[in-house]
Design an enzyme around this catalytic site. Structure first.
Site, mmCIF file in Angstrom:
data_model
loop_
_atom_site.group_PDB
_atom_site.id
_atom_site.type_symbol
_atom_site.label_atom_id
_atom_site.label_comp_id
_atom_site.label_asym_id
_atom_site.label_seq_id
_atom_site.Cartn_x
_atom_site.Cartn_y
_atom_site.Cartn_z
ATOM 1 N N ASP A 1 0.911 -1.153 0.000
ATOM 2 C CA ASP A 1 0.000 0.000 0.000
ATOM 3 C C ASP A 1 0.946 1.198 0.000
ATOM 4 O O ASP A 1 1.549 1.505 1.035
ATOM 5 C CB ASP A 1 -0.880 0.015 1.251
ATOM 6 C CG ASP A 1 -1.852 1.172 1.191
ATOM 7 O OD1 ASP A 1 -1.440 2.282 0.789
ATOM 8 O OD2 ASP A 1 -3.026 0.986 1.538
ATOM 9 N N HIS A 2 1.098 1.823 -1.148
ATOM 10 C CA HIS A 2 2.197 2.798 -1.259
ATOM 11 C C HIS A 2 2.014 4.010 -0.338
ATOM 12 O O HIS A 2 2.958 4.742 -0.092
ATOM 13 C CB HIS A 2 2.427 3.214 -2.715
ATOM 14 C CG HIS A 2 1.445 4.215 -3.221
ATOM 15 N ND1 HIS A 2 0.211 3.862 -3.689
ATOM 16 C CD2 HIS A 2 1.516 5.555 -3.334
ATOM 17 C CE1 HIS A 2 -0.435 4.946 -4.066
ATOM 18 N NE2 HIS A 2 0.331 6.002 -3.859
ATOM 19 N N HIS B 1 -5.732 2.704 1.021
ATOM 20 C CA HIS B 1 -5.070 3.951 1.432
ATOM 21 C C HIS B 1 -5.817 4.684 2.551
ATOM 22 O O HIS B 1 -5.227 5.078 3.556
ATOM 23 C CB HIS B 1 -4.942 4.906 0.248
ATOM 24 C CG HIS B 1 -4.291 4.296 -0.956
ATOM 25 N ND1 HIS B 1 -3.290 3.361 -0.870
ATOM 26 C CD2 HIS B 1 -4.497 4.502 -2.283
ATOM 27 C CE1 HIS B 1 -2.915 3.023 -2.096
ATOM 28 N NE2 HIS B 1 -3.625 3.692 -2.960
HETATM 29 C C1 BG6 Z 1 -3.480 4.633 -6.444
HETATM 30 C C2 BG6 Z 1 -4.835 4.751 -7.070
HETATM 31 O O1 BG6 Z 1 -3.408 3.502 -5.624
HETATM 32 O O2 BG6 Z 1 -3.208 5.796 -5.665
HETATM 33 C C3 BG6 Z 1 -4.894 5.992 -7.941
HETATM 34 O O3 BG6 Z 1 -5.098 3.596 -7.861
HETATM 35 C C4 BG6 Z 1 -4.502 7.214 -7.153
HETATM 36 O O4 BG6 Z 1 -6.189 6.151 -8.503
HETATM 37 C C5 BG6 Z 1 -3.181 6.994 -6.428
HETATM 38 O O5 BG6 Z 1 -4.376 8.297 -8.055
HETATM 39 C C6 BG6 Z 1 -2.879 8.148 -5.484
HETATM 40 O O6 BG6 Z 1 -1.578 8.038 -5.011
HETATM 41 P P1 BG6 Z 1 -0.688 9.327 -4.698
HETATM 42 O O7 BG6 Z 1 0.565 8.777 -4.116
HETATM 43 O O8 BG6 Z 1 -0.500 10.026 -5.997
HETATM 44 O O9 BG6 Z 1 -1.485 10.146 -3.729
#
Ligand code: BG6
Length: 514
Positions: free
Chosen positions: A197-198, A260
């Site tokens: 989960d980045h 997230h």
């Molecule tokens: C991803 C989603 O996991 O996270 C995207 O699939 C989203 O739709 C993105 O734009 C958002 O990540 P960050 O790091 O740009 O806030």
């Protein structure tokens, strides 16, 4: 981070960041977008920081035929197309490229895995450690893992680890997430599986633990007695872009919430773990997600708002109707925005609403957690013209990392008048961070065998379970998708949802951003 690490105006590396143990990284989906945009720059940054071992090597695995040389040339071209990310003429790039090779192979063909086994055998003198990174379409997650298992490549011993990294989306609902977990756990132990989960790689999200548990002042007031409500926002300015096929079948709720948004909620609401041990931390977070109240269909209205963007302007640029985007149905009811009222049914949080909102094509890009404290009793100040605002602690996750606290101060002068003031901590004022995509910590941790910042099987399933109840509730009720203009703050109904409880969303567009 101790004060010895605080170096104003210089690159900051924790002096205790030792290189990760030597290992071989196999990237499935070697020619894909994720590899190009995120993995490659992250590996470059890690190499630049000196935290990759000399015995580190990368094998790209994909079905497009290519030689080692051609693959290196492809990566170099890919890196050059991302301005300011990697210096392809410098030593770090040469160091990294000298460790890159390529395996042409179909993910479903056992021969591919025979080839991987041969490469690992060739590298046995240097290291037996291996990480298999599945940067591929989700339909391959189960297949690749099973093939790795069948080829004996997931067997560990005292001298060698074998880890699998699984990207998002992990399932599309609870049954599919459970089925995928079952397939993975049939071939690997839970401790070998790194579900990404980045958001957990974002520095400020990790800093939540330091803020809450490393300071004496917050924890005693971190409960229903002192906190009125919590707002968790992940607002994006990007539209659905070229992801229509995936997005129209998915929507904001499934795309962002079980993973997230619930991770941000769990970081905010978790009990203090007894240690930084991966399972101690993950158990506390999972308990929060499990305690999220499931919504009954009769309560859907007033608890969830789904929105879809219409044509408008974001940062002065025209954005077309969601329904006119590529690969999106012209009568689509998929939400590009969702706002929810969640409750965590625990002793600490009983009755405290956690409002969660996320959406695309909004006025501004802003991810933050806002904790609104209860109002001070007004007896002393009841004759003042404006009502006192409650204290507000905001954790700014992105784009400007920091923490701010709003409180009342006396306006100088002979009359007693109060005004809101803000105390701002900006990361950039104290720490000069190394360039980061957010994936560096996650890759480094996986190479070191630390799964703290990765999702466990039960955490993922708890997230889907809570979201399923919301999906069922909104589809059973009168819920319809509400339209909002691209470049706005989302549908008006979302404001109504908070207004009914006597609250207001923090404006998306406001100054000063930290
Ligand atoms: C991803 C989603 O996991 O996270 C995207 O699939 C989203 O739709 C993105 O734009 C958002 O990540 P960050 O790091 O740009 O806030």
């Amino acid at each position: 981070m101790g004060s010895e690490n605080v170096v104003l105006g210089q690159k900051v590396l924790a002096p205790d960041t030792a290189p990760a143990p030597a290992s071989t990284l196999f990237i499935f989906g070697a020619s894909g977008d994720l590899t190009k945009r995120l993995l490659l720059p992250s590996l470059y940054n890690l190499a630049h920081e000196g935290v990759l071992d000399d015995g580190f090597a990368i094998f790209g695995v994909d079905h497009t035929p290519s030689s080692d040389e051609e693959y290196r040339a492809y990566l170099t071209e890919a890196a050059a197309s991302l301005p300011g990310v990697c210096d392809t003429s410098g030593d770090t790039w040469s160091w990294l490229m000298s460790r890159v090779s390529y395996i042409t192979g179909d993910f479903e063909d056992p021969q591919t895995y025979g080839g991987i086994g041969e490469r690992l055998a060739e590298r046995a003198k240097i290291t037996g450690n291996a990480v298999f990174y599945l940067a591929v379409a989700p339909r391959f997650f189960g297949t690749i893992s099973e093939q790795l298992g069948a080829a004996g490549l997931l067997k560990e011993d005292d001298t060698a680890f074998r880890h699998i990294v699984v990207e998002k989306p992990f399932g599309t609902d609870l049954p599919s997430a459970k089925a995928l977990n079952a397939r993975l756990l049939a071939v690997a132990a839970e401790r070998q599986i790194y579900r990404i989960d980045h958001f957990l790689g974002k520095e400020t999200v990790q800093n939540m633990m330091a803020l809450r548990f490393g300071n004496g002042i917050f924890e005693p007031i971190w409960s229903k007695e002192y906190i009125d409500h919590v707002q968790i926002t992940a607002a994006e300015t990007v539209s659905v872009e070229q992801r229509g096929r995936f997005y129209d079948a998915t929507g904001a709720l499934r795309d962002m919430v079980p993973n997230h948004m619930f991770q941000l909620l769990a970081m905010t609401a978790m009990e203090p773990p007894n240690s930084f041990d991966a399972d101690a931390v993950r158990t506390e977070k999972t308990k929060v997600i499990e305690a999220i109240r499931h919504i009954k269909p009769s309560d859907a209205i007033g608890t969830a708002v789904r929105g879809q963007y219409r044509a408008g302007f974001v940062n002065g640029q025209p954005v077309k109707d969601y329904r006119a985007e590529n690969d999106v149905a012209s009568n689509s009811r998929t939400e590009t925005y969702v706002a929810l009222k969640c409750f965590v049914d625990s002793w600490r949080w009983n009755g405290v609403p956690f409002y969660v909102r996320t959406g695309k094509a909004l006025a501004t890009r802003r991810t933050e957690i806002a904790i609104q404290f209860k109002r001070a009793p007004g007896v002393l100040f009841r004759n003042m013209p404006a009502a006192l605002k409650p204290n507000l602690l905001v954790i700014h996750v992105q784009p400007h990392e920091g923490i701010s606290l709003r409180f009342a101060a006396k306006v100088p002068g002979r009359k007693v008048r109060l005004s809101d003031v803000e105390m701002d901590f900006k990361y950039a004022d104290y720490f000069k961070a190394a360039p980061s995509t957010g994936y560096e910590t996650l890759i480094y941790d996986c190479l070191c065998g630390d799964p703290t910042l990765f999702q466990r099987a039960d955490t993922i399933e708890a997230g889907w379970e809570a979201v399923e109840s919301i999906i069922e509730a909104v589809s059973a009720g009168d819920d319809d998708v509400q339209f909002y203009s691209a470049g706005s703050s989302g549908p008006a109904m979302s404001d109504v949802m908070l207004a009914q409880d006597g609250f207001q969303w923090l404006p998306l567009e406001r100054e000063p951003a930290p």
